[in-house]
Design a protein around this motif. Structure first.
Motif, mmCIF file in Angstrom:
data_model
loop_
_atom_site.group_PDB
_atom_site.id
_atom_site.type_symbol
_atom_site.label_atom_id
_atom_site.label_comp_id
_atom_site.label_asym_id
_atom_site.label_seq_id
_atom_site.Cartn_x
_atom_site.Cartn_y
_atom_site.Cartn_z
ATOM 1 N N LEU A 10 5.532 -4.209 -4.949
ATOM 2 C CA LEU A 10 4.810 -3.618 -3.990
ATOM 3 C C LEU A 10 4.188 -4.412 -2.824
ATOM 4 O O LEU A 10 4.047 -4.174 -1.686
ATOM 5 C CB LEU A 10 4.078 -2.586 -4.506
ATOM 6 C CG LEU A 10 3.098 -1.660 -3.873
ATOM 7 C CD1 LEU A 10 3.926 -0.751 -3.074
ATOM 8 C CD2 LEU A 10 2.156 -0.806 -4.723
ATOM 9 N N ALA A 11 3.529 -5.494 -3.442
ATOM 10 C CA ALA A 11 2.868 -6.494 -2.439
ATOM 11 C C ALA A 11 3.898 -7.145 -1.486
ATOM 12 O O ALA A 11 3.435 -7.271 -0.470
ATOM 13 C CB ALA A 11 1.983 -7.526 -3.213
ATOM 14 N N ALA A 12 4.934 -7.332 -2.223
ATOM 15 C CA ALA A 12 6.022 -7.896 -1.115
ATOM 16 C C ALA A 12 6.523 -6.970 -0.134
ATOM 17 O O ALA A 12 7.050 -7.534 1.040
ATOM 18 C CB ALA A 12 7.118 -8.512 -1.999
ATOM 19 N N VAL A 13 6.771 -5.813 -0.206
ATOM 20 C CA VAL A 13 7.394 -4.864 0.651
ATOM 21 C C VAL A 13 6.330 -4.287 1.854
ATOM 22 O O VAL A 13 6.511 -4.179 2.803
ATOM 23 C CB VAL A 13 8.058 -3.796 -0.037
ATOM 24 C CG1 VAL A 13 9.115 -4.048 -0.766
ATOM 25 C CG2 VAL A 13 7.100 -2.625 -0.581
ATOM 26 N N LEU A 14 5.039 -4.411 1.410
ATOM 27 C CA LEU A 14 3.945 -3.893 2.324
ATOM 28 C C LEU A 14 3.993 -4.698 3.530
ATOM 29 O O LEU A 14 4.106 -3.858 4.803
ATOM 30 C CB LEU A 14 2.718 -4.071 1.707
ATOM 31 C CG LEU A 14 2.184 -3.274 0.512
ATOM 32 C CD1 LEU A 14 1.019 -3.325 0.156
ATOM 33 C CD2 LEU A 14 2.483 -1.818 0.645
ATOM 34 N N PRO A 15 4.218 -5.776 3.806
ATOM 35 C CA PRO A 15 4.171 -6.382 5.132
ATOM 36 C C PRO A 15 5.455 -5.953 5.840
ATOM 37 O O PRO A 15 5.472 -5.980 6.966
ATOM 38 C CB PRO A 15 4.043 -7.940 5.032
ATOM 39 C CG PRO A 15 4.587 -8.033 3.572
ATOM 40 C CD PRO A 15 4.060 -6.922 2.841
ATOM 41 N N MET A 16 6.512 -5.506 5.021
ATOM 42 C CA MET A 16 7.838 -5.245 5.907
ATOM 43 C C MET A 16 7.690 -4.036 6.655
ATOM 44 O O MET A 16 8.607 -3.575 7.198
ATOM 45 C CB MET A 16 8.988 -5.204 4.866
ATOM 46 C CG MET A 16 9.104 -6.828 4.027
ATOM 47 S SD MET A 16 10.358 -6.714 2.752
ATOM 48 C CE MET A 16 10.007 -8.430 1.995
ATOM 49 N N LEU A 17 6.932 -3.148 6.174
ATOM 50 C CA LEU A 17 6.572 -1.846 6.828
ATOM 51 C C LEU A 17 6.266 -1.994 8.225
ATOM 52 O O LEU A 17 6.389 -1.189 8.933
ATOM 53 C CB LEU A 17 5.723 -1.086 6.168
ATOM 54 C CG LEU A 17 6.016 -0.867 4.657
ATOM 55 C CD1 LEU A 17 4.792 -0.046 3.785
ATOM 56 C CD2 LEU A 17 7.506 -0.416 4.296
ATOM 57 N N ALA A 18 6.052 -3.096 8.685
ATOM 58 C CA ALA A 18 5.740 -3.685 9.946
ATOM 59 C C ALA A 18 7.053 -3.261 10.921
ATOM 60 O O ALA A 18 6.711 -3.190 12.094
ATOM 61 C CB ALA A 18 4.887 -4.839 10.173
ATOM 62 N N ALA A 19 7.932 -3.347 10.352
ATOM 63 C CA ALA A 19 9.364 -3.177 10.947
ATOM 64 C C ALA A 19 9.429 -1.853 11.412
ATOM 65 O O ALA A 19 9.527 -0.780 10.617
ATOM 66 C CB ALA A 19 10.637 -3.622 10.283
ATOM 67 N N PRO A 20 9.799 -1.374 12.629
ATOM 68 C CA PRO A 20 9.567 -0.016 13.091
ATOM 69 C C PRO A 20 10.653 0.965 12.373
ATOM 70 O O PRO A 20 10.296 2.065 12.004
ATOM 71 C CB PRO A 20 10.139 0.154 14.525
ATOM 72 C CG PRO A 20 9.690 -1.287 15.031
ATOM 73 C CD PRO A 20 9.916 -2.289 13.800
#
Length: 242
Positions: A168-178
């Motif tokens: 979960l912590a790993a995917v959170l910054p990836m949500l910055a991708a539109p």
């Protein structure tokens, strides 16, 4: 390295390595650190000691001090593809023998958790206002975010809490991708739960909630601790020369 099948995907690590011309990409300190494919192969070694050293080298060479290199994106693709490999369930340490002798041995952890932490740290670095590295290398990583999300997503419901939280912590910054922004809503409850949990991922969860405009007043009493989002793998397999 053997082929393994997990979560419906067949993974041949050696075939993955052959997809990249490693002689044409670079990482930090090539005269000190092993070549990138050597590091990646050792992640799946049958010796946990070599696996831990490879994880340490991954941090120091491929994303040294948060810098993106031309080797970063292909190495990230390899790591994402092997997350389900049985050997990533080895218990490893990323401490050098010198660190263990001088500061005390730290508890071992699942290599899979360490790899998820590395992917997450790299993704957080790509979201910074001015990431270190050439723009082409940073962008090469950013274009991978949807693929990385797909690779990590199955571990969001893993039976092992350490893996589940690291994913979960790993995917959170990836949500910055539109193209991934819509995933935030289905993860909202899990992020709130992570924010209420203990280190090492609490602060990242709180920061994510704040970026979503959520009221983080209930978490104002928390302060960053040395354990918050500790990046595994510092140092080379031997004592670094710098």
């Amino acid at each position: 390295m053997s082929t393994n099948t997990q979560y419906g995907r067949s993974v041949d690590p050696e075939e993955l390595l052959l997809r990249t011309d490693w002689s044409s990409v670079e990482h930090c300190c090539p005269n000190v650190a092993p070549a990138t494919p050597v590091i990646l192969r050792q992640l799946l070694d049958n010796d946990p000691g070599k696996q831990g050293a490879a994880l340490r080298d991954l941090h120091q060479a491929v994303t040294h001090q948060g810098t993106f290199y031309s080797a970063t994106a292909p190495a990230v693709s390899f790591v994402a593809a092997i997350l389900g490999h049985p050997r990533t369930l080895s218990k490893v340490t990323d401490q050098s023998s010198w660190e263990a002798a001088n500061f005390g041995a730290e508890p071992r952890f699942l290599l899979r958790v360490g790899l998820l932490n590395w992917l997450g740290s790299t993704a957080w670095g790509a979201d910074e206002e001015s990431p270190d590295g050439y723009e082409a290398d940073i962008e090469a990583f950013r274009t991978l975010r949807p693929t990385l999300y797909d690779a990590i997503q199955p571990f969001l419901t893993d039976d092992e809490p350490e893996i589940r939280h690291a994913a979960l912590a790993a995917v959170l910054p990836m949500l910055a991708a539109p193209e991934l922004a819509h995933q935030a809503e289905c993860l909202r409850d899990a992020v709130w739960a992570l924010a209420a949990d203990s280190a090492p991922y609490r602060q990242r969860a709180i920061d994510t909630l704040a970026s979503w405009g959520e009221d983080i007043t209930p978490f104002q009493q928390y302060r960053r601790t040395p354990d918050d989002v500790r990046a595994h793998a510092e140092g080379f397999a031997d004592d670094p020369p710098f």
